[in-house]
Write a protein that holds these residues in place. Structure first.
Motif, PDB file in Angstrom:
ATOM      1  N   GLU A  19      89.241 -58.052  40.793  1.00 39.77           N
ATOM      2  CA  GLU A  19      89.446 -57.222  41.975  1.00 39.77           C
ATOM      3  C   GLU A  19      88.641 -57.769  43.146  1.00 39.77           C
ATOM      4  O   GLU A  19      87.554 -58.304  42.954  1.00 39.77           O
ATOM      5  CB  GLU A  19      89.030 -55.766  41.711  1.00 39.77           C
ATOM      6  CG  GLU A  19      89.854 -55.060  40.647  1.00 39.77           C
ATOM      7  CD  GLU A  19      91.314 -54.865  41.020  1.00 39.77           C
ATOM      8  OE1 GLU A  19      91.649 -54.962  42.211  1.00 39.77           O
ATOM      9  OE2 GLU A  19      92.130 -54.644  40.109  1.00 39.77           O
ATOM     10  N   ALA A  20      89.204 -57.580  44.356  1.00 43.25           N
ATOM     11  CA  ALA A  20      88.497 -58.067  45.534  1.00 43.25           C
ATOM     12  C   ALA A  20      87.646 -56.967  46.165  1.00 43.25           C
ATOM     13  O   ALA A  20      86.719 -57.257  46.918  1.00 43.25           O
ATOM     14  CB  ALA A  20      89.505 -58.593  46.558  1.00 43.25           C
ATOM     15  N   LYS A  28      89.266 -49.353  38.355  1.00 45.96           N
ATOM     16  CA  LYS A  28      89.667 -50.106  37.153  1.00 45.96           C
ATOM     17  C   LYS A  28      88.681 -49.839  36.010  1.00 45.96           C
ATOM     18  O   LYS A  28      89.082 -49.643  34.872  1.00 45.96           O
ATOM     19  CB  LYS A  28      89.699 -51.600  37.474  1.00 45.96           C
ATOM     20  CG  LYS A  28      90.390 -52.437  36.427  1.00 45.96           C
ATOM     21  CD  LYS A  28      90.456 -53.886  36.904  1.00 45.96           C
ATOM     22  CE  LYS A  28      91.699 -54.568  36.444  1.00 45.96           C
ATOM     23  NZ  LYS A  28      91.833 -55.926  36.959  1.00 45.96           N
ATOM     24  N   ARG A  41      87.434 -60.107  28.962  1.00 51.09           N
ATOM     25  CA  ARG A  41      88.092 -60.918  29.994  1.00 51.09           C
ATOM     26  C   ARG A  41      87.079 -61.325  31.079  1.00 51.09           C
ATOM     27  O   ARG A  41      87.050 -62.468  31.522  1.00 51.09           O
ATOM     28  CB  ARG A  41      89.245 -60.119  30.614  1.00 51.09           C
ATOM     29  CG  ARG A  41      90.233 -61.003  31.364  1.00 51.09           C
ATOM     30  CD  ARG A  41      91.362 -60.195  31.925  1.00 51.09           C
ATOM     31  NE  ARG A  41      92.179 -59.566  30.897  1.00 51.09           N
ATOM     32  CZ  ARG A  41      93.118 -58.657  31.143  1.00 51.09           C
ATOM     33  NH1 ARG A  41      93.353 -58.272  32.366  1.00 51.09           N
ATOM     34  NH2 ARG A  41      93.825 -58.158  30.164  1.00 51.09           N
ATOM     35  N   ARG A  45      85.773 -65.122  32.050  1.00 56.68           N
ATOM     36  CA  ARG A  45      85.801 -65.657  33.416  1.00 56.68           C
ATOM     37  C   ARG A  45      84.405 -66.147  33.834  1.00 56.68           C
ATOM     38  O   ARG A  45      84.278 -67.212  34.425  1.00 56.68           O
ATOM     39  CB  ARG A  45      86.266 -64.574  34.393  1.00 56.68           C
ATOM     40  CG  ARG A  45      87.753 -64.334  34.368  1.00 56.68           C
ATOM     41  CD  ARG A  45      88.122 -63.256  35.366  1.00 56.68           C
ATOM     42  NE  ARG A  45      89.563 -63.058  35.423  1.00 56.68           N
ATOM     43  CZ  ARG A  45      90.140 -61.879  35.596  1.00 56.68           C
ATOM     44  NH1 ARG A  45      89.413 -60.801  35.729  1.00 56.68           N
ATOM     45  NH2 ARG A  45      91.446 -61.781  35.650  1.00 56.68           N
TER      46      ARG A  45
ATOM     47  N   GLU B  38      93.697 -62.978  49.192  1.00 54.10           N
ATOM     48  CA  GLU B  38      93.993 -61.717  48.494  1.00 54.10           C
ATOM     49  C   GLU B  38      95.491 -61.423  48.520  1.00 54.10           C
ATOM     50  O   GLU B  38      96.081 -61.052  47.500  1.00 54.10           O
ATOM     51  CB  GLU B  38      93.218 -60.579  49.157  1.00 54.10           C
ATOM     52  CG  GLU B  38      93.376 -59.263  48.404  1.00 54.10           C
ATOM     53  CD  GLU B  38      92.714 -58.097  49.115  1.00 54.10           C
ATOM     54  OE1 GLU B  38      91.923 -58.322  50.041  1.00 54.10           O
ATOM     55  OE2 GLU B  38      93.013 -56.956  48.721  1.00 54.10           O
ATOM     56  N   LYS B  45      99.063 -61.177  40.440  1.00 54.28           N
ATOM     57  CA  LYS B  45      98.070 -60.165  40.060  1.00 54.28           C
ATOM     58  C   LYS B  45      98.393 -59.576  38.685  1.00 54.28           C
ATOM     59  O   LYS B  45      99.532 -59.236  38.393  1.00 54.28           O
ATOM     60  CB  LYS B  45      98.027 -59.062  41.113  1.00 54.28           C
ATOM     61  CG  LYS B  45      96.826 -58.156  40.948  1.00 54.28           C
ATOM     62  CD  LYS B  45      96.460 -57.526  42.274  1.00 54.28           C
ATOM     63  CE  LYS B  45      95.321 -56.530  42.115  1.00 54.28           C
ATOM     64  NZ  LYS B  45      94.020 -57.077  42.355  1.00 54.28           N
ATOM     65  N   GLU B  46      97.339 -59.478  37.864  1.00 55.77           N
ATOM     66  CA  GLU B  46      97.537 -59.002  36.491  1.00 55.77           C
ATOM     67  C   GLU B  46      97.536 -57.476  36.384  1.00 55.77           C
ATOM     68  O   GLU B  46      98.063 -56.920  35.431  1.00 55.77           O
ATOM     69  CB  GLU B  46      96.424 -59.562  35.592  1.00 55.77           C
ATOM     70  CG  GLU B  46      96.507 -61.067  35.395  1.00 55.77           C
ATOM     71  CD  GLU B  46      95.297 -61.598  34.637  1.00 55.77           C
ATOM     72  OE1 GLU B  46      94.419 -60.803  34.262  1.00 55.77           O
ATOM     73  OE2 GLU B  46      95.236 -62.819  34.442  1.00 55.77           O
ATOM     74  N   SER B  47      96.912 -56.805  37.371  1.00 56.04           N
ATOM     75  CA  SER B  47      96.747 -55.348  37.266  1.00 56.04           C
ATOM     76  C   SER B  47      98.087 -54.619  37.169  1.00 56.04           C
ATOM     77  O   SER B  47      99.132 -55.143  37.570  1.00 56.04           O
ATOM     78  CB  SER B  47      95.989 -54.815  38.481  1.00 56.04           C
ATOM     79  OG  SER B  47      94.763 -55.461  38.591  1.00 56.04           O
ATOM     80  N   PHE B 108      98.350 -51.463  43.549  1.00 58.39           N
ATOM     81  CA  PHE B 108      97.622 -51.962  42.378  1.00 58.39           C
ATOM     82  C   PHE B 108      96.316 -51.196  42.163  1.00 58.39           C
ATOM     83  O   PHE B 108      95.323 -51.752  41.711  1.00 58.39           O
ATOM     84  CB  PHE B 108      97.365 -53.471  42.517  1.00 58.39           C
ATOM     85  CG  PHE B 108      98.622 -54.277  42.410  1.00 58.39           C
ATOM     86  CD1 PHE B 108      99.130 -54.648  41.166  1.00 58.39           C
ATOM     87  CD2 PHE B 108      99.320 -54.640  43.540  1.00 58.39           C
ATOM     88  CE1 PHE B 108     100.305 -55.373  41.063  1.00 58.39           C
ATOM     89  CE2 PHE B 108     100.496 -55.361  43.450  1.00 58.39           C
ATOM     90  CZ  PHE B 108     100.993 -55.735  42.208  1.00 58.39           C
TER      91      PHE B 108
END
Lengths: 92, 286
Positions: A19-20, A28, A41, A45, B38, B45-47, B108
């Protein structure tokens, strides 16, 4: 949270869980409270990128704080609950 | 009724509307470019896809190749609309693609509320005669004023004020007048900064300083509510609107300082262009 063998803790930035933004990361994490898979995961990473090189363990954890007192220096959590833990790289 | 119509359709210079279009679309370009990785990353994107708003019209995740084509088309139509080339066609295409791209990003798990005002402004600019000045083929455009250029500017201001009004009403709905009287604002700021600190991202270095004077938060909370709930009233007077716009900008500066939340559209002033004689930025306009 990343943890070294000496027990030093450091936060894991949102990008390591894909996530950014911090709000998206928080959401999440809340949705994955028993998220062993998310933990693994992120660990993979971090390991592949060589980031947080001294960390050996990751914990997915809920910490409770006194939010206002936190900025007066009381940064220790009031309570803590670990939902998932995993190893960065090989298990020591 | 006539007075209301005269007020709403008050003529404004073509160059003012053209300058607002040019600057707003330029902002969109920079805004998207800065966050380019982004937006590009959304293709893979995996989400989990959780549609919001117009995103419900999508069947699901957009295939990566198609997503990249959408982004390229957005850049092309945005460039065309910025320079006013066939604005009546490129404007709506650009607005539709921008709606798709900004909505998709919010599908997302995190809704980017700050994109909404920008999006509404682009829709208004795309649906009016905003490409008749500062545009390819007409240069700086006509000096004259016309109601066709006036009402879109008023609508842009009305949309801006409505956005703040909704934010104010939401605060009252969630916290009631407790928003003013207790420590709601202080706890909100503390929670936001603490989450940033504990999730390892930059948080405001001014939080501790601000919390040293907790009494300040009551007048700040009152000012916030006055600014937001009272926003629609300033539409009636242009000078008052300009004062409000400066106050709203200062409000966002305060948010940036104590919460490290930077809503670039208002913070850089682009959200308030419709309140000012922005055609004067072009000094040649005299």
């Amino acid at each position: 949270m990343s943890i070294t063998p000496e027990g030093v803790e450091a936060p894991v930035a949102p990008k390591w869980i894909g996530e950014a933004h911090v709000t998206a990361a928080a959401r999440k994490l809340r949705r994955a409270e028993r998220g062993k898979r998310l933990c693994r995961r992120a660990a993979r990473r971090l390991d592949e990128a060589g980031a947080l090189a001294h960390a050996t363990e990751l914990q997915l954890r809920s910490d409770r704080y006194d939010t206002v007192a936190y900025f007066g220096g009381e940064t220790a959590p009031l309570s803590s609950r670990v939902h998932a833990r995993c190893w960065v790289g090989k298990k020591p | 009724m006539k007075r209301l119509a005269d007020w709403w359709f008050e003529p404004a210079p073509a160059r003012r509307l053209g300058m607002i279009r040019l600057l707003t679309v330029l902002f969109v370009g920079v805004y998207l470019a800065v966050q380019g990785p982004e937006f590009v990353g959304l293709g893979t994107k995996e989400s989990t896809f959780r549609p919001v708003g117009p995103g419900h019209l999508l069947p699901g995740k957009i295939p990566a190749a198609l997503w990249y084509a959408v982004l390229a088309s957005l850049a092309a139509s945005g460039t065309a609309f910025a320079v006013g080339w066939r604005g009546r066609v490129t404007g709506p295409i650009f607005a539709a693609l921008l709606l798709l791209v900004t909505t998709y990003r919010s599908c997302f798990g995190m809704i980017f509320h700050a994109d909404n005002l920008l999006m509404f402004h682009v829709i208004v600019l795309a649906c009016c005669r905003s490409s008749e000045a500062y545009a390819v083929g007409v240069g700086r455009g006509p000096e004259r004023s016309d109601e066709a250029y006036g009402w879109p500017i008023k609508l842009l201001s009305a949309v801006t004020l409505a956005a703040y009004f909704v934010a104010g009403v939401a605060k009252l709905k969630v916290s009631g007048l407790g928003w003013i009287g207790n420590d709601t604002l202080m706890h909100h700021i503390a929670f936001d900064n603490l989450r940033k600190a504990e999730l390892g991202v930059t948080w405001s270095p001014f939080t501790g300083i601000a919390f040293a004077a907790p009494a300040l938060f009551v007048p700040l909370a009152v000012l916030t509510l006055v600014l937001e709930v009272g926003a629609p009233l300033v539409l009636l007077n242009r000078k008052l609107g300009q004062v409000w716009a400066v106050a709203a900008w200062a409000f966002h500066l305060g948010i940036a300082l104590v919460m490290w939340i930077t809503f670039m559209y208002p913070l850089l002033g682009f959200a308030y262009l419709s309140f000012f004689d922005v055609e004067k930025l072009d000094r040649r306009s005299g």
